[in-house]
Design a protein around this motif. Structure first.
Motif, short mmCIF file in Angstrom:
data_model
loop_
_atom_site.label_atom_id
_atom_site.label_comp_id
_atom_site.label_asym_id
_atom_site.label_seq_id
_atom_site.Cartn_x
_atom_site.Cartn_y
_atom_site.Cartn_z
N ASN A 7 -21.72 24.08 56.60
CA ASN A 7 -22.75 23.32 57.31
C ASN A 7 -23.10 22.04 56.58
O ASN A 7 -23.32 20.99 57.19
CB ASN A 7 -24.00 24.19 57.51
N ARG A 8 -23.18 22.12 55.25
CA ARG A 8 -23.45 20.91 54.45
C ARG A 8 -22.39 19.85 54.76
O ARG A 8 -22.69 18.68 54.93
CB ARG A 8 -23.38 21.22 52.95
N ILE A 9 -21.13 20.28 54.78
CA ILE A 9 -20.02 19.36 55.02
C ILE A 9 -20.09 18.81 56.45
O ILE A 9 -19.95 17.60 56.66
CB ILE A 9 -18.67 20.07 54.78
N PHE A 10 -20.32 19.68 57.42
CA PHE A 10 -20.37 19.27 58.82
C PHE A 10 -21.46 18.24 59.08
O PHE A 10 -21.28 17.31 59.85
CB PHE A 10 -20.59 20.51 59.71
N LYS A 11 -22.61 18.40 58.39
CA LYS A 11 -23.74 17.49 58.60
C LYS A 11 -23.78 16.37 57.54
O LYS A 11 -24.85 15.82 57.26
CB LYS A 11 -25.05 18.26 58.60
N ARG A 12 -22.64 16.05 57.01
CA ARG A 12 -22.57 14.99 55.99
C ARG A 12 -23.27 13.72 56.47
O ARG A 12 -23.05 13.26 57.59
CB ARG A 12 -21.10 14.68 55.68
N GLY A 13 -24.13 13.19 55.61
CA GLY A 13 -24.87 11.98 55.93
C GLY A 13 -26.14 12.21 56.72
O GLY A 13 -26.93 11.29 56.90
N MET A 14 -26.39 13.42 57.16
CA MET A 14 -27.56 13.72 57.99
C MET A 14 -28.72 14.35 57.22
O MET A 14 -29.81 14.53 57.75
CB MET A 14 -27.17 14.66 59.13
N ALA A 66 -21.45 10.58 46.96
CA ALA A 66 -21.24 11.43 48.13
C ALA A 66 -19.79 11.89 48.20
O ALA A 66 -19.51 13.05 48.54
CB ALA A 66 -21.62 10.68 49.41
N PHE A 67 -18.86 11.03 47.83
CA PHE A 67 -17.45 11.41 47.84
C PHE A 67 -17.20 12.59 46.91
O PHE A 67 -16.57 13.58 47.29
CB PHE A 67 -16.56 10.23 47.46
N ASP A 68 -17.70 12.49 45.67
CA ASP A 68 -17.50 13.57 44.70
C ASP A 68 -18.19 14.86 45.15
O ASP A 68 -17.62 15.96 45.02
CB ASP A 68 -18.01 13.17 43.32
N TYR A 69 -19.39 14.74 45.66
CA TYR A 69 -20.16 15.90 46.10
C TYR A 69 -19.45 16.65 47.23
O TYR A 69 -19.19 17.84 47.14
CB TYR A 69 -21.55 15.46 46.54
N TYR A 70 -19.12 15.92 48.28
CA TYR A 70 -18.51 16.59 49.44
C TYR A 70 -17.08 17.05 49.14
O TYR A 70 -16.64 18.06 49.68
CB TYR A 70 -18.59 15.69 50.68
N SER A 71 -16.40 16.35 48.25
CA SER A 71 -15.07 16.81 47.83
C SER A 71 -15.18 18.15 47.10
O SER A 71 -14.36 19.05 47.31
CB SER A 71 -14.39 15.79 46.92
N LEU A 116 -17.53 20.43 47.51
CA LEU A 116 -17.82 21.46 48.51
C LEU A 116 -16.55 21.87 49.25
O LEU A 116 -16.30 23.07 49.45
CB LEU A 116 -18.87 20.97 49.51
N GLU A 117 -15.74 20.90 49.63
CA GLU A 117 -14.47 21.21 50.31
C GLU A 117 -13.53 21.98 49.40
O GLU A 117 -12.85 22.92 49.85
CB GLU A 117 -13.82 19.91 50.80
N ASP A 118 -13.49 21.62 48.12
CA ASP A 118 -12.64 22.34 47.16
C ASP A 118 -13.10 23.78 47.00
O ASP A 118 -12.27 24.69 46.91
CB ASP A 118 -12.65 21.64 45.79
N TRP A 119 -14.43 24.01 46.97
CA TRP A 119 -14.92 25.37 46.84
C TRP A 119 -14.53 26.21 48.07
O TRP A 119 -14.07 27.35 47.92
CB TRP A 119 -16.44 25.43 46.63
N ILE A 120 -14.67 25.65 49.27
CA ILE A 120 -14.27 26.37 50.48
C ILE A 120 -12.80 26.76 50.39
O ILE A 120 -12.41 27.91 50.66
CB ILE A 120 -14.53 25.52 51.75
N ALA A 121 -11.94 25.82 50.00
CA ALA A 121 -10.50 26.09 49.91
C ALA A 121 -10.20 27.16 48.87
O ALA A 121 -9.39 28.07 49.12
CB ALA A 121 -9.75 24.80 49.58
N GLU A 122 -10.85 27.10 47.71
CA GLU A 122 -10.63 28.09 46.66
C GLU A 122 -11.15 29.47 47.06
O GLU A 122 -10.51 30.48 46.79
CB GLU A 122 -11.27 27.64 45.34
N PHE A 123 -12.31 29.50 47.70
CA PHE A 123 -12.85 30.78 48.16
C PHE A 123 -11.91 31.41 49.19
O PHE A 123 -11.61 32.61 49.12
CB PHE A 123 -14.25 30.60 48.76
#
Length: 193
Positions: free
Chosen positions: A58-65, A165-170, A172-179
């Protein structure tokens, strides 16, 4: 598994038992590190990981919001204090938070609003009185982490991190992939879990 640098920002999780059901995913723990401080319950059976997983997505989906008019200039301790009082403390009529009514202030933190509350995320992962607030501010993300008791944030637990924001959201995406990778390996026949 830790993704990121706990001295700056990291997500740590562990799986102790898995389910094929997508709403449960797994039993384990999910904690967030901000500037060498850990938020969340760090035990093998702390929570079902479905809520934490969905919240990261959800954090990723609502990026910037994840925005609020007071997020940029206000002191982290003042934001934490206003958050706890407005959301959790007994209500007081006509109380203002950063020149906003309690209702207008709180809408920034609700899922149907700006979703600036990351933790707690709906399950037991943050039953240690941890809170994480996230604000998207142009090309940066501001994270405010703290623990609270009796409607008062503990100043020794407050962390105020600004990260790109790039580092933060990257991350989060890396954690999803690893999980997903770790869970899929455990779902294979013969794997423990």
């Amino acid at each position: 598994m830790i993704v990121g640098n706990p001295a700056i920002f990291a997500i740590e999780s562990g799986i102790s038992k898995i389910w094929e059901a997508p709403n449960y995913l797994a039993l384990g723990y999910f904690v967030i590190h901000i500037e060498n401080f850990r938020y969340g319950v760090h035990k093998p059976d702390a929570t079902l990981l479905g809520c934490s997983y969905d919240e990261v997505k959800n954090r990723i989906f609502k990026r910037g919001m994840h925005t609020a008019p007071f997020s940029e200039e206000s002191d982290a301790g003042l934001i934490a204090d206003a958050y706890i009082k407005a959301i959790y403390a007994p209500k007081h009529e006509n109380r203002k938070y950063f020149n906003l009514s309690a209702e207008d202030f709180c809408v920034h933190f609700y899922p149907k609003g700006n979703s600036c509350t990351w933790a707690p995320d709906g399950d037991e992962a943050f039953d240690d009185s941890s809170y994480i607030l996230q604000f998207d501010i142009r090309n940066q993300v501001r994270l405010i982490g703290f623990k609270s008791s009796n409607f008062v944030p503990d100043p020794s637990t407050i962390r105020d991190l600004w990260v790109s924001a790039f580092d933060y959201y990257s991350l989060l995406e890396d954690w999803i992939a690893e999980f997903d990778r770790e869970r899929n390996l455990m779902l294979k026949p013969g794997a423990k879990g």
